[in-house]
Design an enzyme around this catalytic site. Structure first.
Site, short mmCIF file in Angstrom:
data_model
loop_
_atom_site.label_atom_id
_atom_site.label_comp_id
_atom_site.label_asym_id
_atom_site.label_seq_id
_atom_site.Cartn_x
_atom_site.Cartn_y
_atom_site.Cartn_z
N ASP A 77 0.65 -0.79 -0.43
CA ASP A 77 -0.05 -0.10 0.13
C ASP A 77 1.13 1.56 -0.29
O ASP A 77 1.77 1.67 1.35
CB ASP A 77 -0.61 -0.19 1.10
CG ASP A 77 -1.82 1.60 1.05
OD1 ASP A 77 -1.46 1.95 0.78
OD2 ASP A 77 -2.52 1.50 2.23
N TYR B 236 -3.40 16.40 -11.11
CA TYR B 236 -2.85 15.41 -11.81
C TYR B 236 -1.40 16.60 -12.47
O TYR B 236 -0.10 15.90 -12.78
CB TYR B 236 -2.90 15.05 -13.13
CG TYR B 236 -2.75 14.25 -13.86
CD1 TYR B 236 -2.36 12.53 -13.06
CD2 TYR B 236 -2.06 13.74 -15.46
CE1 TYR B 236 -1.88 11.49 -13.46
CE2 TYR B 236 -1.50 12.94 -15.95
CZ TYR B 236 -1.52 11.90 -15.49
OH TYR B 236 -0.68 11.17 -16.20
N LYS C 219 2.61 16.14 -12.14
CA LYS C 219 3.23 14.81 -13.21
C LYS C 219 4.63 16.67 -13.17
O LYS C 219 5.59 15.84 -13.37
CB LYS C 219 3.21 15.05 -14.25
CG LYS C 219 1.89 14.11 -14.40
CD LYS C 219 2.71 13.11 -13.74
CE LYS C 219 1.73 10.96 -14.20
NZ LYS C 219 2.24 9.97 -13.43
#
Length: 253
Positions: free
Chosen positions: A64, A157, A161
């Site tokens: 996890d 997102y 990145k």
């Protein structure tokens, strides 16, 4: 194909779409591959079985990644499997679509934890082990062209990145003296089952904009990762390798 025989690679997120392509390419290049999964156990086991049937070596390990200690435990188990770890590819991540106006701080933190913090933890753990072994090692972060070209609904997102690209450069700076090379790979739109049916207009726009006229394949990203992990890239660190079929070469207006 470049040869990675005698080397051990850990692909974090190896049961995912891009991750599976990276796994297959590393195995094809001769590396012994550790396939990480969290929920995709069946897919990870299938990849391992295919590699073993082809005469390669692979093992599936679960973790996890939202828990720092499990990230460290995963990397240590990958190292213990063969007594070394030559390459780490951080391919795990999520990509929800949310309008910025409706996004909450909890949404932002959830994505950042999944896409950036997990890569930080795995990178830190791997570098500690790689620095002790002869030959050092390589670490590759899977970023995205959205790290420099944002898309609507992807504010969190795209930011994650961009963070990965800069994190790779920062890690390259600090870990280089220890014999560890760190880079990032920024894919464009990579195909997956059902994508053309779910998003036909987006796929058509991409194909029209890409000089090579097609979507990427997971193996295209895998090839880039194999190159960066190989001796052919022995003087390459701190760089972002864009793998997008040439979309980035197109005019912006």
């Amino acid at each position: 194909m470049l040869s990675l025989r005698g080397r051990v690679a850990l692909v974090v997120g190896g049961s995912g779409g891009i991750g599976a392509g990276v796994v297959r390419r590393f195995a094809r290049a001769g590396a012994a591959v550790v396939v990480h999964f969290r929920r995709g156990e069946a897919r990870a086991r299938e990849l391992v079985a295919g590699i073993e049937e082809a005469g390669g070596e692979a093992v599936a390990l679960s973790a996890d990644l939202s828990r720092e200690e499990q990230c460290h435990r995963l990397v240590e188990a990958a190292y213990d499997w063969k007594g070394r770890l030559d390459a780490l590819v951080n391919s795990a991540g999520i990509q929800p679509v949310q309008d910025l106006a409706e996004m909450t701080a909890a949404d932002w933190r959830r994505l950042s934890e999944a896409n950036v913090t997990s890569a930080f933890s795995c990178t830190q753990a791997a570098a500690t082990l790689m620095a002790r072994q002869e030959g050092g090692g390589t670490i590759t972060q899977i970023a995205s062209i959205e790290g420099s070209r944002p898309a609507a609904g992807h504010a969190h997102y795209s930011a994650s990145k961009a963070a990965l690209i800069m994190f790779a450069r920062s890690a390259a700076l600090e870990y280089g003296p220890r014999g560890i090379r760190v880079n990032s790979v920024s894919p464009g739109l990579v195909d997956r089952p059902g994508l053309a049916e779910e998003w036909p207009e987006g796929v058509a726009r991409w194909q029209g904009a890409a000089p090579l006229g097609r979507l990427g394949r997971p193996e295209d990203i895998g090839d880039a990762c194999v190159f960066l992990a190989s001796d052919a890239a022995s003087w390459i660190t701190g760089t972002d390798l864009v793998v997008d079929g040439g979309v980035g070469a197109g005019p912006a207006w």
